[in-house]
Design an enzyme around this catalytic site. Structure first.
Site, PDB file in Angstrom:
ATOM      1  N   PRO A  10       0.791  -1.227   0.000  1.00  0.00           N
ATOM      2  CA  PRO A  10       0.000   0.000   0.000  1.00  0.00           C
ATOM      3  C   PRO A  10       0.824   1.278   0.000  1.00  0.00           C
ATOM      4  CG  PRO A  10      -0.108  -1.101   2.122  1.00  0.00           C
ATOM      5  CD  PRO A  10       0.531  -2.057   1.166  1.00  0.00           C
ATOM      6  N   ASN A  11       0.356   2.217  -0.783  1.00  0.00           N
ATOM      7  CA  ASN A  11       0.882   3.589  -0.883  1.00  0.00           C
ATOM      8  C   ASN A  11       2.207   3.690  -1.632  1.00  0.00           C
ATOM      9  OD1 ASN A  11      -1.319   4.665   0.689  1.00  0.00           O
ATOM     10  ND2 ASN A  11      -0.355   3.728   2.470  1.00  0.00           N
ATOM     11  N   ARG A  18       5.199  10.996  -2.625  1.00  0.00           N
ATOM     12  CA  ARG A  18       4.752  10.722  -1.256  1.00  0.00           C
ATOM     13  C   ARG A  18       5.874  11.006  -0.254  1.00  0.00           C
ATOM     14  NH1 ARG A  18       4.626   4.638   1.322  1.00  0.00           N
ATOM     15  NH2 ARG A  18       3.755   5.279   3.322  1.00  0.00           N
ATOM     16  N   TYR A  23      10.922   9.129   1.725  1.00  0.00           N
ATOM     17  CA  TYR A  23      11.023   8.077   0.703  1.00  0.00           C
ATOM     18  C   TYR A  23      11.737   8.502  -0.588  1.00  0.00           C
ATOM     19  CZ  TYR A  23       7.669   5.851   3.818  1.00  0.00           C
ATOM     20  OH  TYR A  23       7.070   5.301   4.912  1.00  0.00           O
ATOM     21  N   ASN A  74       8.017  -5.519  -0.226  1.00  0.00           N
ATOM     22  CA  ASN A  74       7.876  -4.305   0.583  1.00  0.00           C
ATOM     23  C   ASN A  74       6.388  -4.186   0.846  1.00  0.00           C
ATOM     24  OD1 ASN A  74       7.662  -1.871   1.808  1.00  0.00           O
ATOM     25  ND2 ASN A  74       8.961  -0.744   0.363  1.00  0.00           N
ATOM     26  N   ALA A  77       2.887  -0.565   5.245  1.00  0.00           N
ATOM     27  CA  ALA A  77       2.356  -0.627   6.611  1.00  0.00           C
ATOM     28  C   ALA A  77       1.809  -2.014   6.975  1.00  0.00           C
ATOM     29  CB  ALA A  77       1.264   0.423   6.788  1.00  0.00           C
ATOM     30  N   HIS A  80       3.663  -4.280   9.432  1.00  0.00           N
ATOM     31  CA  HIS A  80       3.532  -4.106  10.874  1.00  0.00           C
ATOM     32  C   HIS A  80       2.205  -4.625  11.420  1.00  0.00           C
ATOM     33  CE1 HIS A  80       6.798  -1.515   9.776  1.00  0.00           C
ATOM     34  NE2 HIS A  80       6.003  -0.651   9.175  1.00  0.00           N
ATOM     35  N   ASP A  87       1.206 -15.307   7.220  1.00  0.00           N
ATOM     36  CA  ASP A  87       0.750 -16.692   7.029  1.00  0.00           C
ATOM     37  C   ASP A  87       0.818 -17.107   5.561  1.00  0.00           C
ATOM     38  OD1 ASP A  87       0.265 -17.072   9.701  1.00  0.00           O
ATOM     39  OD2 ASP A  87      -1.917 -16.874   9.565  1.00  0.00           O
ATOM     40  N   GLU A  98      12.561  -9.366   2.876  1.00  0.00           N
ATOM     41  CA  GLU A  98      11.733  -8.229   3.291  1.00  0.00           C
ATOM     42  C   GLU A  98      12.491  -6.938   3.009  1.00  0.00           C
ATOM     43  OE1 GLU A  98      10.827  -7.970   7.460  1.00  0.00           O
ATOM     44  OE2 GLU A  98       9.554  -6.221   7.153  1.00  0.00           O
ATOM     45  N   HIS A 100      12.386  -2.476   2.952  1.00  0.00           N
ATOM     46  CA  HIS A 100      11.800  -1.154   3.229  1.00  0.00           C
ATOM     47  C   HIS A 100      12.771  -0.098   2.733  1.00  0.00           C
ATOM     48  CE1 HIS A 100       8.720  -2.955   5.745  1.00  0.00           C
ATOM     49  NE2 HIS A 100       9.679  -3.721   6.248  1.00  0.00           N
ATOM     50  N   LEU A 101      12.230   0.934   2.155  1.00  0.00           N
ATOM     51  CA  LEU A 101      13.081   2.054   1.713  1.00  0.00           C
ATOM     52  C   LEU A 101      13.706   2.752   2.923  1.00  0.00           C
ATOM     53  CD1 LEU A 101      10.299   2.990  -0.652  1.00  0.00           C
ATOM     54  CD2 LEU A 101      12.609   3.070  -1.550  1.00  0.00           C
ATOM     55  N   SER A 102      12.876   3.005   3.925  1.00  0.00           N
ATOM     56  CA  SER A 102      13.338   3.727   5.111  1.00  0.00           C
ATOM     57  C   SER A 102      13.862   2.747   6.158  1.00  0.00           C
ATOM     58  CB  SER A 102      12.182   4.547   5.694  1.00  0.00           C
ATOM     59  OG  SER A 102      11.137   3.679   6.114  1.00  0.00           O
ATOM     60  N   ARG A 107      12.543   4.748  13.153  1.00  0.00           N
ATOM     61  CA  ARG A 107      11.318   5.555  13.064  1.00  0.00           C
ATOM     62  C   ARG A 107      10.404   5.279  14.268  1.00  0.00           C
ATOM     63  NH1 ARG A 107       8.895   5.103   7.218  1.00  0.00           N
ATOM     64  NH2 ARG A 107       7.715   6.908   8.002  1.00  0.00           N
ATOM     65  N   ARG A 111       6.636   0.938  13.941  1.00  0.00           N
ATOM     66  CA  ARG A 111       7.256   0.399  12.717  1.00  0.00           C
ATOM     67  C   ARG A 111       8.402  -0.576  13.032  1.00  0.00           C
ATOM     68  NH1 ARG A 111       5.090   3.812   8.612  1.00  0.00           N
ATOM     69  NH2 ARG A 111       4.682   5.864   9.465  1.00  0.00           N
TER      70      ARG A 111
HETATM   71  C1  DQA Z   1       7.930   1.315   4.211  1.00  0.00           C
HETATM   72  C2  DQA Z   1       7.965   1.505   5.736  1.00  0.00           C
HETATM   73  C3  DQA Z   1       6.583   1.303   6.341  1.00  0.00           C
HETATM   74  O1  DQA Z   1       6.631   1.525   7.739  1.00  0.00           O
HETATM   75  C4  DQA Z   1       5.582   2.284   5.734  1.00  0.00           C
HETATM   76  O2  DQA Z   1       4.303   2.037   6.239  1.00  0.00           O
HETATM   77  C5  DQA Z   1       5.599   2.257   4.249  1.00  0.00           C
HETATM   78  C6  DQA Z   1       6.879   2.188   3.555  1.00  0.00           C
HETATM   79  C7  DQA Z   1       9.298   1.631   3.564  1.00  0.00           C
HETATM   80  O3  DQA Z   1       9.497   1.226   2.431  1.00  0.00           O
HETATM   81  O4  DQA Z   1      10.120   2.312   4.177  1.00  0.00           O
HETATM   82  O5  DQA Z   1       4.565   2.372   3.611  1.00  0.00           O
HETATM   83  O6  DQA Z   1       7.638  -0.060   3.952  1.00  0.00           O
END
Ligand code: DQA
Length: 146
Positions: A10-11, A18, A23, A74, A77, A80, A87, A98, A100-102, A107, A111
Site C-alpha cells: 500500500p501507498n 509521497r 522516501y 515491501n 504498513a 507491521h 501466514d 523483506e 523497506h526504503l526507510s 522511526r 514500525r
Molecule cells: C515502508 C515503511 C513502512 O513503515 C511504511 O508504512 C511504508 C513504507 C518503507 O518502504 O520504508 O509504507 O515499507
C-alpha cells in the site's frame, strides 16, 4: 534461470511524490524498471506487482508457488499489521527478502515490529531505492546456494 516476484504494497504507488523527505523522489516505475534490468544482469527474471489491497497481495503470494523461485516484499504498513500476509508467505514455502526504503527501526516504535520479518530469510531497510538492488542480489545469491 531464477524467476523473482517483486511485490510492493500500500501507498508505494505514490513513490516520487509521497513524503519525499522520507522516501525520496524516485518513482515506483523507475524502481521496477531498474529492478527488472538488474535481475537480468544476474541471469534472473523479475516480475513486479503493486497493490494497495492486502487480499490481492496474498493472492499474488499464493500464485507465486510453482511460478516463481523467490519473493521480494515491501509490504508497506501491512508489514507491521498483517498476520494474514505472514501466514501467506509461510504457506507457500518460498524464500522471501523483506524490504523497506526507510530504516523502520529508526522511526516510530510501531514500525519496529514486522510480522513479515518472521517468515523472511532477511530484511533490508534504510537504503532507499538501492535497497531493491540489494534485495535482488541477496535473493539470487540465496537461490544459487540452495
Ligand atoms: C515502508 C515503511 C513502512 O513503515 C511504511 O508504512 C511504508 C513504507 C518503507 O518502504 O520504508 O509504507 O515499507
Amino acid at each position: 534461470m531464477p524467476s523473482l516476484l517483486l511485490l510492493n504494497g500500500p501507498n508505494l504507488n505514490l513513490l516520487g511524490t509521497r513524503q519525499t523527505d522520507v522516501y525520496g523522489t524516485t518513482t515506483l516505475a523507475e524502481i521496477e524498471e531498474r529492478s527488472v534490468a538488474h535481475a537480468k544482469t544476474l541471469g534472473a527474471t523479475l516480475t513486479a506487482v503493486q497493490s494497495n489491497h492486502e487480499g490481492v497481495l496474498i493472492d499474488h503470494i499464493h500464485e507465486a508457488r510453482g511460478t516463481h523461485d523467490g519473493l521480494i516484499l515491501n509490504a508497506g504498513a501491512y508489514s507491521h499489521t498483517s498476520i494474514a500476509l505472514m501466514d501467506a508467505v509461510a504457506s507457500v514455502s518460498l524464500p522471501l527478502v523483506e524490504l523497506h526504503l526507510s530504516n523502520i527501526h529508526a522511526r516510530e516504535t510501531f514500525r519496529h515490529e514486522s510480522h513479515v520479518a518472521r517468515v523472511a530469510i532477511g530484511q533490508i531497510c534504510g537504503f532507499g531505492p538501492h535497497g531493491y538492488i540489494l534485495a535482488i542480489d541477496a535473493l539470487v545469491e540465496h537461490l544459487r546456494g540452495r
